[in-house]
Design an enzyme around this catalytic site. Structure first.
Site, PDB file in Angstrom:
ATOM      1  CG  HIS A 308      33.839  67.039 -31.727  1.00 37.50           C
ATOM      2  ND1 HIS A 308      33.013  68.028 -32.195  1.00 37.50           N
ATOM      3  CD2 HIS A 308      33.130  66.342 -30.805  1.00 37.50           C
ATOM      4  CE1 HIS A 308      31.854  67.943 -31.570  1.00 37.50           C
ATOM      5  NE2 HIS A 308      31.890  66.931 -30.721  1.00 37.50           N
ATOM      6  CG  ASP A 365      32.336  59.572 -26.660  1.00 40.95           C
ATOM      7  OD1 ASP A 365      32.047  60.131 -27.730  1.00 40.95           O
ATOM      8  OD2 ASP A 365      31.522  59.362 -25.742  1.00 40.95           O
TER       9      ASP A 365
HETATM   10  C1  SDX Z   1      30.516  62.499 -30.096  1.00 39.71           C
HETATM   11  O1  SDX Z   1      28.643  66.192 -32.773  1.00 39.71           O
HETATM   12  C2  SDX Z   1      28.791  66.131 -31.514  1.00 39.71           C
HETATM   13  O2  SDX Z   1      28.695  67.123 -30.835  1.00 39.71           O
HETATM   14  C3  SDX Z   1      29.050  64.715 -30.950  1.00 39.71           C
HETATM   15  C4  SDX Z   1      29.350  64.621 -29.464  1.00 39.71           C
HETATM   16  C5  SDX Z   1      28.141  65.021 -28.641  1.00 39.71           C
HETATM   17  O3  SDX Z   1      28.342  65.396 -27.470  1.00 39.71           O
HETATM   18  O4  SDX Z   1      27.006  64.841 -29.134  1.00 39.71           O
HETATM   19  O5  SDX Z   1      30.447  65.439 -29.132  1.00 39.71           O
HETATM   20  C6  SDX Z   1      29.680  63.183 -29.076  1.00 39.71           C
HETATM   21  O6  SDX Z   1      29.968  61.859 -30.964  1.00 39.71           O
HETATM   22  C7  SDX Z   1      32.006  62.662 -30.062  1.00 39.71           C
HETATM   23  C8  SDX Z   1      32.719  61.927 -31.238  1.00 39.71           C
HETATM   24  C9  SDX Z   1      32.852  60.437 -30.844  1.00 39.71           C
HETATM   25  N1  SDX Z   1      33.351  59.666 -31.992  1.00 39.71           N
HETATM   26  C10 SDX Z   1      34.628  59.178 -32.011  1.00 39.71           C
HETATM   27  O7  SDX Z   1      35.461  59.391 -31.125  1.00 39.71           O
HETATM   28  C11 SDX Z   1      34.913  58.306 -33.215  1.00 39.71           C
HETATM   29  C12 SDX Z   1      36.282  58.664 -33.812  1.00 39.71           C
HETATM   30  N2  SDX Z   1      36.171  60.012 -34.411  1.00 39.71           N
HETATM   31  C13 SDX Z   1      35.927  60.080 -35.832  1.00 39.71           C
HETATM   32  O8  SDX Z   1      35.074  59.095 -36.322  1.00 39.71           O
HETATM   33  C14 SDX Z   1      35.625  61.525 -36.293  1.00 39.71           C
HETATM   34  O9  SDX Z   1      36.568  62.328 -35.742  1.00 39.71           O
HETATM   35  C15 SDX Z   1      34.264  62.123 -36.014  1.00 39.71           C
HETATM   36  C16 SDX Z   1      33.151  61.243 -36.487  1.00 39.71           C
HETATM   37  C17 SDX Z   1      34.095  62.391 -34.564  1.00 39.71           C
HETATM   38  C18 SDX Z   1      34.217  63.460 -36.759  1.00 39.71           C
HETATM   39  O10 SDX Z   1      34.145  63.166 -38.097  1.00 39.71           O
HETATM   40  P1  SDX Z   1      34.272  64.319 -39.188  1.00 39.71           P
HETATM   41  O11 SDX Z   1      34.070  65.675 -38.627  1.00 39.71           O
HETATM   42  O12 SDX Z   1      33.428  63.904 -40.348  1.00 39.71           O
HETATM   43  O13 SDX Z   1      35.800  64.308 -39.541  1.00 39.71           O
HETATM   44  P2  SDX Z   1      36.368  63.688 -40.824  1.00 39.71           P
HETATM   45  O14 SDX Z   1      35.951  62.268 -40.921  1.00 39.71           O
HETATM   46  O15 SDX Z   1      36.048  64.617 -41.963  1.00 39.71           O
HETATM   47  O16 SDX Z   1      37.937  63.720 -40.475  1.00 39.71           O
HETATM   48  C19 SDX Z   1      38.769  64.760 -40.955  1.00 39.71           C
HETATM   49  C20 SDX Z   1      40.114  64.076 -41.142  1.00 39.71           C
HETATM   50  C21 SDX Z   1      40.031  62.849 -42.063  1.00 39.71           C
HETATM   51  O17 SDX Z   1      41.302  62.684 -42.635  1.00 39.71           O
HETATM   52  P3  SDX Z   1      41.522  63.269 -44.170  1.00 39.71           P
HETATM   53  O18 SDX Z   1      40.457  62.602 -45.032  1.00 39.71           O
HETATM   54  O19 SDX Z   1      41.327  64.784 -44.070  1.00 39.71           O
HETATM   55  O20 SDX Z   1      42.930  62.859 -44.533  1.00 39.71           O
HETATM   56  O21 SDX Z   1      40.578  63.565 -39.874  1.00 39.71           O
HETATM   57  C22 SDX Z   1      40.673  62.155 -39.939  1.00 39.71           C
HETATM   58  C23 SDX Z   1      39.821  61.700 -41.123  1.00 39.71           C
HETATM   59  O22 SDX Z   1      40.315  60.468 -41.631  1.00 39.71           O
HETATM   60  N3  SDX Z   1      40.152  61.645 -38.676  1.00 39.71           N
HETATM   61  C24 SDX Z   1      40.691  60.654 -37.965  1.00 39.71           C
HETATM   62  C25 SDX Z   1      39.906  60.559 -36.810  1.00 39.71           C
HETATM   63  N4  SDX Z   1      38.916  61.450 -36.848  1.00 39.71           N
HETATM   64  C26 SDX Z   1      39.053  62.123 -38.014  1.00 39.71           C
HETATM   65  N5  SDX Z   1      41.763  59.866 -38.205  1.00 39.71           N
HETATM   66  C27 SDX Z   1      42.042  58.958 -37.240  1.00 39.71           C
HETATM   67  N6  SDX Z   1      41.345  58.783 -36.097  1.00 39.71           N
HETATM   68  C28 SDX Z   1      40.273  59.574 -35.852  1.00 39.71           C
HETATM   69  N7  SDX Z   1      39.563  59.414 -34.730  1.00 39.71           N
END
Ligand code: SDX
Length: 429
Positions: A308, A365
């Site tokens: 998140h 989710d």
């Molecule tokens: C919702 O914003 C809100 O409030 C949203 C929400 C709401 O109520 O409105 O809470 C609802 O959208 C919840 C999120 C649902 N999405 C998912 O579950 C999809 C999977 N999650 C990821 O796509 C991600 O965690 C996000 C999109 C939720 C957050 O993305 P960020 O903040 O841009 O995080 P990031 O991509 O910068 O990740 C930081 C690190 C990265 O690794 P490094 O580059 O530092 O090595 O964490 C890793 C990412 O690769 N990472 C994950 C991951 N989520 C982040 N690696 C594996 N699996 C994951 N799910």
């Protein structure tokens, strides 16, 4: 006491600039950079706006480190335990928990706006039977402006409030109609004698051939899920609603844009993606392989329902939903091996340094789809369920923005393209 400020010293011009520090009632302080370009000639660079406050708001507070979520100051745990979705809707829209009379009037207003114009149902019939319900929802909600063109003055507070109530009231009706269209069933009209979640389930699953009794366990579970999805400060879809609203667009266009943003798998589309992921993993013995893939930068696979932008702790909504999964399945006398799989996936991930170091926890989710599935709701309808709950947050945030002077949203960029060059006739290229 002198206003707090942060002083910048520009090495280029050797000028200094005081940036006022803005603090809210809670949360981290922010720097007011309004004069930065005028005084020092700089913009700021923040892709994804991860470090940028786009507005001031009194509606929802999140402390991502502590895993705190409050609607108008009320902790989500207390609202989940004691409140109802419509009471939460009133609170988000108007700012405080309603008195009994206020709630009675609000509930009546919502109840008597649940029907949609019959031509709007004709619009739904025009979609192919296998259209994704989110495509139908975003299209049909945008078309509501065509049905209410006489009440679209965003500068009129009464018309803004009416549009907000219409959206809260009609979103379930439209979502259920999209589902019934995919099933080839005739449309079902809202039963105004039923409470909000019960009415939605009745519109979803009742058939003309026999009476349909709403299961109270299902209705209670759904009402709670609507509460948990109602608002979440400036998430991607809510920020989209605000950005579209900042142009003066009508509320139906704003919410239709919010629906489109919510559909993405990185946002509200994640609940549907989690179920696909769990089915793809299939069994606990495959969990380790998929966790490995989620960590591999060269593999696009991510653990859906994990991570998140704001929560660097357990999403408090996920905690509540995880507990509710067990209660709902047991009260409905159901077993679901996907829940066992999800819990094992969570256990393994939360013991893995990759997830621990990045503070990646289950989000709202991760478990919600297990409950929707137990209620007989197909996975294609999971994100529409999210949209029904979040409509309250979208309209509350839109009302808050629309009632205060707002500049049109218009981010800047760092240009990395070609510098000036002359046109060359095609024969010389
Ligand atoms: C919702 O914003 C809100 O409030 C949203 C929400 C709401 O109520 O409105 O809470 C609802 O959208 C919840 C999120 C649902 N999405 C998912 O579950 C999809 C999977 N999650 C990821 O796509 C991600 O965690 C996000 C999109 C939720 C957050 O993305 P960020 O903040 O841009 O995080 P990031 O991509 O910068 O990740 C930081 C690190 C990265 O690794 P490094 O580059 O530092 O090595 O964490 C890793 C990412 O690769 N990472 C994950 C991951 N989520 C982040 N690696 C594996 N699996 C994951 N799910």
């Amino acid at each position: 006491m002198a206003d707090k400020k942060l002083t910048l010293n520009d090495p280029e011009s050797d000028k200094t600039l005081d940036l006022p520090i803005i603090s809210g009632t809670q949360g981290d302080p922010t720097l007011d950079i309004g004069n930065l370009h005028k005084k020092l000639g700089y913009f700021t660079f923040d892709p994804g706006y991860g470090m940028t406050a786009s507005c001031k708001s009194e509606i929802t507070f999140i402390d991502g480190e502590a895993g705190i979520l409050r609607y108008r100051g009320y902790p989500i745990e207390q609202l989940a335990e004691h409140s109802s979705f419509l009471e939460v809707a009133y609170t988000l829209v108007y700012g405080d928990l309603p008195t009994s009379d206020q709630f009675t009037r609000f509930e009546r207003d919502i109840t008597y706006h649940t029907m949609v114009h019959e031509k709007l149902n004709t619009f739904i019939q025009g979609f192919h039977y296998d259209a994704h319900p989110m495509a139908i929802l975003s299209g049909v909600v945008g078309s509501m402006a065509a049905f209410y063109h006489d009440k679209l003055d965003v500068n009129d507070a009464e018309q803004r409030e009416l549009a907000a109530k219409r959206l809260i009231a009609k979103m379930p009706t439209i979502a259920a109609a999209a589902f019934r269209h995919s099933m080839g069933w005739p449309s079902a009209f809202p039963r105004n004698s039923l409470p909000y979640a019960d009415r939605f389930l009745h519109m979803m699953f009742s058939v003309p051939a026999e009476p349909y009794e709403v299961n109270p366990v299902a209705a209670k579970a759904l009402d709670l899920l609507f509460i948990l999805h109602a608002d979440h400060e400036q998430n991607a879809s809510t920020s989209t609603v605000r950005l579209v609203g900042s142009t003066g667009a009508n509320p139906y266009a704003c919410v239709a844009a919010g629906i489109a943003a919510l559909w993405g798998p990185a946002h509200g589309g994640a609940n549907e993606a989690v179920l696909s992921m769990l089915n793809q993993i299939g069994s606990v013995k495959n969990v380790a392989e998929f966790v490995k893939r989620a960590k591999d930068k060269d593999d696009p696979f991510r653990l859906m329902g994990f991570g998140h932008r704001v929560y660097k702790n357990y999403d408090p909504r996920a905690t509540i939903i995880r507990k509710q999964c067990h209660e709902v399945l047991s009260e409905l006398g159901q077993q679901d091996e996907l829940l066992d799989l999800a819990m094992e996936l969570e256990r393994i991930a939360l013991e893995d340094d990759y997830f621990v170091e990045r503070k990646l926890y289950p989000n709202v989710d991760f478990y919600s789809g297990i409950i929707y599935k137990a209620l007989g709701i197909p996975s294609s309808m999971f994100t529409p369920m999210f949209a029904i709950g979040r409509t309250v947050g979208w309209v509350s945030q839109w009302l808050e923005q629309s009632s205060t002077p707002t500049r049109i949203g218009r981010p800047r960029q760092v240009y990395t393209g070609a510098t000036e060059r002359d046109y060359a006739p095609i024969k010389n290229r």
